[in-house]
Design a protein around this motif. Structure first.
Motif, PDB file in Angstrom:
ATOM      1  N   SER A 110      -3.451  -4.337  -3.818  1.00  0.00           N
ATOM      2  CA  SER A 110      -2.657  -3.269  -2.855  1.00  0.00           C
ATOM      3  C   SER A 110      -1.078  -3.280  -2.115  1.00  0.00           C
ATOM      4  CB  SER A 110      -4.141  -4.252  -1.803  1.00  0.00           C
ATOM      5  OG  SER A 110      -4.129  -5.942  -2.092  1.00  0.00           O
ATOM      6  N   LEU A 111      -1.168  -2.888  -1.704  1.00  0.00           N
ATOM      7  CA  LEU A 111       0.174  -2.848  -0.888  1.00  0.00           C
ATOM      8  C   LEU A 111       0.221  -2.994  -0.127  1.00  0.00           C
ATOM      9  CD1 LEU A 111       1.478   0.123  -3.199  1.00  0.00           C
ATOM     10  CD2 LEU A 111       1.559  -2.603  -3.835  1.00  0.00           C
ATOM     11  N   GLY A 112       1.058  -3.333   0.916  1.00  0.00           N
ATOM     12  CA  GLY A 112       1.482  -3.091   2.353  1.00  0.00           C
ATOM     13  C   GLY A 112       1.582  -1.471   3.040  1.00  0.00           C
ATOM     14  N   GLU A 113       1.848  -1.571   4.081  1.00  0.00           N
ATOM     15  CA  GLU A 113       2.466  -0.273   4.395  1.00  0.00           C
ATOM     16  C   GLU A 113       3.954   0.218   4.258  1.00  0.00           C
ATOM     17  OE1 GLU A 113      -0.701   1.136   6.403  1.00  0.00           O
ATOM     18  OE2 GLU A 113      -1.573  -1.148   6.112  1.00  0.00           O
ATOM     19  N   ASP A 114       3.353   1.708   3.954  1.00  0.00           N
ATOM     20  CA  ASP A 114       4.746   2.450   4.106  1.00  0.00           C
ATOM     21  C   ASP A 114       4.560   3.289   4.802  1.00  0.00           C
ATOM     22  OD1 ASP A 114       5.895   4.087   2.485  1.00  0.00           O
ATOM     23  OD2 ASP A 114       4.379   5.082   1.154  1.00  0.00           O
ATOM     24  N   VAL A 115       5.171   2.651   5.740  1.00  0.00           N
ATOM     25  CA  VAL A 115       5.316   3.334   7.284  1.00  0.00           C
ATOM     26  C   VAL A 115       6.501   5.025   7.544  1.00  0.00           C
ATOM     27  CG1 VAL A 115       4.773   1.452   8.672  1.00  0.00           C
ATOM     28  CG2 VAL A 115       7.063   1.851   7.829  1.00  0.00           C
ATOM     29  N   ARG A 116       7.641   4.518   5.626  1.00  0.00           N
ATOM     30  CA  ARG A 116       8.440   5.557   5.918  1.00  0.00           C
ATOM     31  C   ARG A 116       8.429   6.876   5.075  1.00  0.00           C
ATOM     32  NH1 ARG A 116      12.576   1.537   5.971  1.00  0.00           N
ATOM     33  NH2 ARG A 116      12.521   1.656   3.786  1.00  0.00           N
ATOM     34  N   GLN A 122       7.470  -0.824   2.410  1.00  0.00           N
ATOM     35  CA  GLN A 122       7.736  -1.899   3.613  1.00  0.00           C
ATOM     36  C   GLN A 122       7.542  -3.249   3.803  1.00  0.00           C
ATOM     37  OE1 GLN A 122       7.870   1.888   3.703  1.00  0.00           O
ATOM     38  NE2 GLN A 122       9.127   1.910   2.352  1.00  0.00           N
ATOM     39  N   ASP A 123       5.878  -3.051   3.892  1.00  0.00           N
ATOM     40  CA  ASP A 123       5.493  -4.353   4.519  1.00  0.00           C
ATOM     41  C   ASP A 123       4.292  -5.359   3.258  1.00  0.00           C
ATOM     42  OD1 ASP A 123       6.023  -4.216   6.923  1.00  0.00           O
ATOM     43  OD2 ASP A 123       4.244  -2.868   8.038  1.00  0.00           O
ATOM     44  N   PRO A 124       4.406  -6.599   3.583  1.00  0.00           N
ATOM     45  CA  PRO A 124       3.579  -7.180   2.549  1.00  0.00           C
ATOM     46  C   PRO A 124       2.323  -6.483   2.206  1.00  0.00           C
ATOM     47  CG  PRO A 124       5.334  -8.763   3.847  1.00  0.00           C
ATOM     48  CD  PRO A 124       5.350  -7.684   4.423  1.00  0.00           C
ATOM     49  N   ALA A 125       1.051  -7.150   1.071  1.00  0.00           N
ATOM     50  CA  ALA A 125      -0.023  -6.741   1.761  1.00  0.00           C
ATOM     51  C   ALA A 125      -0.549  -7.255   2.665  1.00  0.00           C
ATOM     52  CB  ALA A 125      -0.703  -7.274   0.423  1.00  0.00           C
ATOM     53  N   LYS A 129      -5.355  -5.486   7.384  1.00  0.00           N
ATOM     54  CA  LYS A 129      -4.816  -4.299   7.592  1.00  0.00           C
ATOM     55  C   LYS A 129      -5.287  -3.283   6.531  1.00  0.00           C
ATOM     56  CE  LYS A 129      -0.824  -6.372   9.842  1.00  0.00           C
ATOM     57  NZ  LYS A 129       0.842  -6.658   9.678  1.00  0.00           N
ATOM     58  N   GLN A 130      -5.158  -3.175   5.360  1.00  0.00           N
ATOM     59  CA  GLN A 130      -5.469  -2.302   3.999  1.00  0.00           C
ATOM     60  C   GLN A 130      -6.506  -1.990   3.933  1.00  0.00           C
ATOM     61  OE1 GLN A 130      -2.388  -5.230   2.789  1.00  0.00           O
ATOM     62  NE2 GLN A 130      -1.576  -3.692   4.777  1.00  0.00           N
ATOM     63  N   PHE A 131      -7.624  -3.386   4.505  1.00  0.00           N
ATOM     64  CA  PHE A 131      -9.558  -3.827   3.879  1.00  0.00           C
ATOM     65  C   PHE A 131      -9.729  -4.063   4.820  1.00  0.00           C
ATOM     66  CE2 PHE A 131      -7.329  -2.581  -0.046  1.00  0.00           C
ATOM     67  CZ  PHE A 131      -8.336  -1.337  -0.726  1.00  0.00           C
ATOM     68  N   PRO A 132      -9.862  -3.896   6.021  1.00  0.00           N
ATOM     69  CA  PRO A 132     -10.081  -4.190   7.540  1.00  0.00           C
ATOM     70  C   PRO A 132     -12.043  -4.190   6.979  1.00  0.00           C
ATOM     71  CG  PRO A 132      -9.220  -2.665   8.001  1.00  0.00           C
ATOM     72  CD  PRO A 132      -8.967  -2.408   6.555  1.00  0.00           C
ATOM     73  N   GLU A 133     -12.474  -3.543   6.454  1.00  0.00           N
ATOM     74  CA  GLU A 133     -13.928  -2.968   6.251  1.00  0.00           C
ATOM     75  C   GLU A 133     -14.497  -4.510   5.450  1.00  0.00           C
ATOM     76  OE1 GLU A 133     -12.243  -0.740   3.573  1.00  0.00           O
ATOM     77  OE2 GLU A 133     -11.999  -0.719   5.722  1.00  0.00           O
ATOM     78  N   LEU A 134     -13.182  -5.083   5.085  1.00  0.00           N
ATOM     79  CA  LEU A 134     -14.183  -6.763   3.937  1.00  0.00           C
ATOM     80  C   LEU A 134     -13.354  -7.582   4.084  1.00  0.00           C
ATOM     81  CD1 LEU A 134     -12.981  -4.790   0.441  1.00  0.00           C
ATOM     82  CD2 LEU A 134     -15.563  -4.615   1.272  1.00  0.00           C
ATOM     83  N   ALA A 135     -12.270  -7.504   5.040  1.00  0.00           N
ATOM     84  CA  ALA A 135     -11.498  -8.967   5.526  1.00  0.00           C
ATOM     85  C   ALA A 135     -12.345  -9.951   5.971  1.00  0.00           C
ATOM     86  CB  ALA A 135     -10.327  -8.259   6.785  1.00  0.00           C
ATOM     87  N   ASN A 148       3.383 -19.510   8.282  1.00  0.00           N
ATOM     88  CA  ASN A 148       4.072 -19.332   7.181  1.00  0.00           C
ATOM     89  C   ASN A 148       2.853 -18.560   5.855  1.00  0.00           C
ATOM     90  OD1 ASN A 148       6.042 -22.099   7.551  1.00  0.00           O
ATOM     91  ND2 ASN A 148       4.269 -22.997   6.800  1.00  0.00           N
ATOM     92  N   PHE A 149       2.514 -17.619   6.620  1.00  0.00           N
ATOM     93  CA  PHE A 149       1.625 -17.148   6.141  1.00  0.00           C
ATOM     94  C   PHE A 149       2.590 -15.894   6.009  1.00  0.00           C
ATOM     95  CE2 PHE A 149      -0.877 -12.947   5.958  1.00  0.00           C
ATOM     96  CZ  PHE A 149      -1.321 -13.062   5.295  1.00  0.00           C
ATOM     97  N   PHE A 150       2.162 -15.269   4.328  1.00  0.00           N
ATOM     98  CA  PHE A 150       3.378 -14.145   3.403  1.00  0.00           C
ATOM     99  C   PHE A 150       2.593 -13.032   3.391  1.00  0.00           C
ATOM    100  CE2 PHE A 150       5.112 -12.186   0.566  1.00  0.00           C
ATOM    101  CZ  PHE A 150       6.360 -11.675   0.982  1.00  0.00           C
ATOM    102  N   SER A 151       1.443 -13.094   3.100  1.00  0.00           N
ATOM    103  CA  SER A 151       0.815 -11.948   2.466  1.00  0.00           C
ATOM    104  C   SER A 151      -1.261 -12.265   1.672  1.00  0.00           C
ATOM    105  CB  SER A 151       1.496 -10.974   1.601  1.00  0.00           C
ATOM    106  OG  SER A 151       1.279 -11.650   0.182  1.00  0.00           O
ATOM    107  N   SER A 152      -2.061 -11.513   1.660  1.00  0.00           N
ATOM    108  CA  SER A 152      -3.091 -11.311   0.973  1.00  0.00           C
ATOM    109  C   SER A 152      -3.252 -10.500   0.495  1.00  0.00           C
ATOM    110  CB  SER A 152      -4.154 -11.705   2.230  1.00  0.00           C
ATOM    111  OG  SER A 152      -4.039 -10.841   3.241  1.00  0.00           O
TER     112      SER A 152
END
Length: 327
Positions: A110-116, A122-125, A129-135, A148-152
């Motif tokens: 999974s990838l972070g948001e591609d806002v551009r 551009q953002d960490p996964a 955010k990408q799979f709120p229905e599973l989170a 200190n969290f960076f990504s999931s």
């Protein structure tokens, strides 16, 4: 012929935050954590449930004719599929619908948001955010400070899919939710035996390496484990790892910062760019090597050895003889 030393990754049970932080984390070695509560995902995340929850949301995936995916020569292509179709195909051995061949392999990271809208995140996964229905099905262990969290990173792979050997610059918990997965790891102190190109090893066939091309590889100690559903694998920063899906599998990687936040490249959505200070040092090394190129071979050899000795004196954690790194 010499054989590679193998060590089983230790397995720990009944691990809570205190046990992890006091007994496991300070060792800076891989560890399998068994029995940690990961939430209802262990029961819920079937093919049918994932397909229903993900629906027709489009995802960017890797597709390869062979199960050994290689980032160095890019033996895969990127394609886009609706999530439910992707999950269905990935769980199959043979495909009625396919891009390259009927037994092609699939991989989702999974990838972070591609806002551009420039094709790269551009953002960490972030699973939330990408799979709120599973989170809500997945519980992130509280083994590090939330700040200190960076990504999931949500991952799904075909059976037999094998990913190239590489390292990350942040600490990492690999949660195996469904399926079984073999993981082979190598210590950062074995980096000189792994034939590195950037953050990746050139040795693709780690089970049957070409000893003529990679004679030093046998000197690297191999740490190995098989993750069962519900297992967590602690992978410290800079430990090389290679994964092989023994079954169709779903997992989540949780990355967090060990160093202060400003130590990392702020434009790194994957967590695999070298720390800022390390990047500056590597650039300075390249400039120094260009300077040595101005000298005849015997001078380059002599001053190269002096540089190696100086680096060894300043940086190596486990020093043996003062000339070992020069041979």
């Amino acid at each position: 012929m010499a054989t590679q030393k193998k060590i089983a990754v230790p397995v720990f049970t009944e691990v809570d935050r205190d046990v992890f932080l006091q007994k496991i984390y300070p060792q800076r070695k891989p560890a399998v954590l068994r029995g940690v509560c990961l939430g209802p995902c262990l029961e819920k995340w079937t093919v049918e449930y994932l397909a229903q929850k993900g629906g027709d949301k489009e995802v960017k995936i890797h597709v390869s004719r062979v199960p050994q995916m290689n980032f160095l020569n890019r033996n895969f292509v990127y394609r886009t599929l609706p999530f439910d179709e992707f999950v269905r195909r990935t769980s199959e051995e043979k495909h009625a619908d396919f891009f390259l061949c009927e037994d092609e392999s699939y991989y989702l990271r999974s990838l972070g948001e591609d806002v551009r809208k420039c094709f790269f995140p551009q953002d960490p996964a972030d699973l939330r955010k990408q799979f709120p229905e599973l989170a809500d099905d997945f519980h992130i262990p509280d083994f590090f400070e939330p700040s200190n969290f960076f990504s999931s990173v949500f991952r799904i792979s075909s059976r037999h899919l094998q990913l190239w050997t590489h390292y990350d610059v942040m600490d990492n918990l690999l949660a195996q939710v469904t399926g079984r997965k073999r993981v082979v790891l190598f210590s950062p102190q074995d980096a000189l035996h792994l034939y590195m190109t950037g953050d990746k090893s050139e040795v693709l066939e780690i089970d049957s390496p070409d000893v003529n091309l990679y004679p030093e590889f046998v000197k690297a100690t191999r740490y190995e484990c098989v993750l069962e559903p519900g297992d967590l694998l602690f992978i410290p920063a800079m430990w090389f790892h290679n994964t092989l899906a023994l079954q169709f599998g779903v997992g989540v990687n949780i990355f967090w910062r060990e160093l202060p936040a400003d130590s990392y490249d702020k434009k790194d959505p994957y967590g695999n760019k070298d720390p800022v200070a390390a990047g500056r040092a590597l650039q300075a090394l390249e400039r120094a090597l260009h300077c040595l190129d101005e000298l005849p071979p015997q001078y380059r050899d002599f001053y190269g050895r002096r540089m190696i000795q100086r680096i060894r004196e300043r940086t190596f954690c486990n020093r043996t003889s003062p000339t070992a790194a020069l041979e």
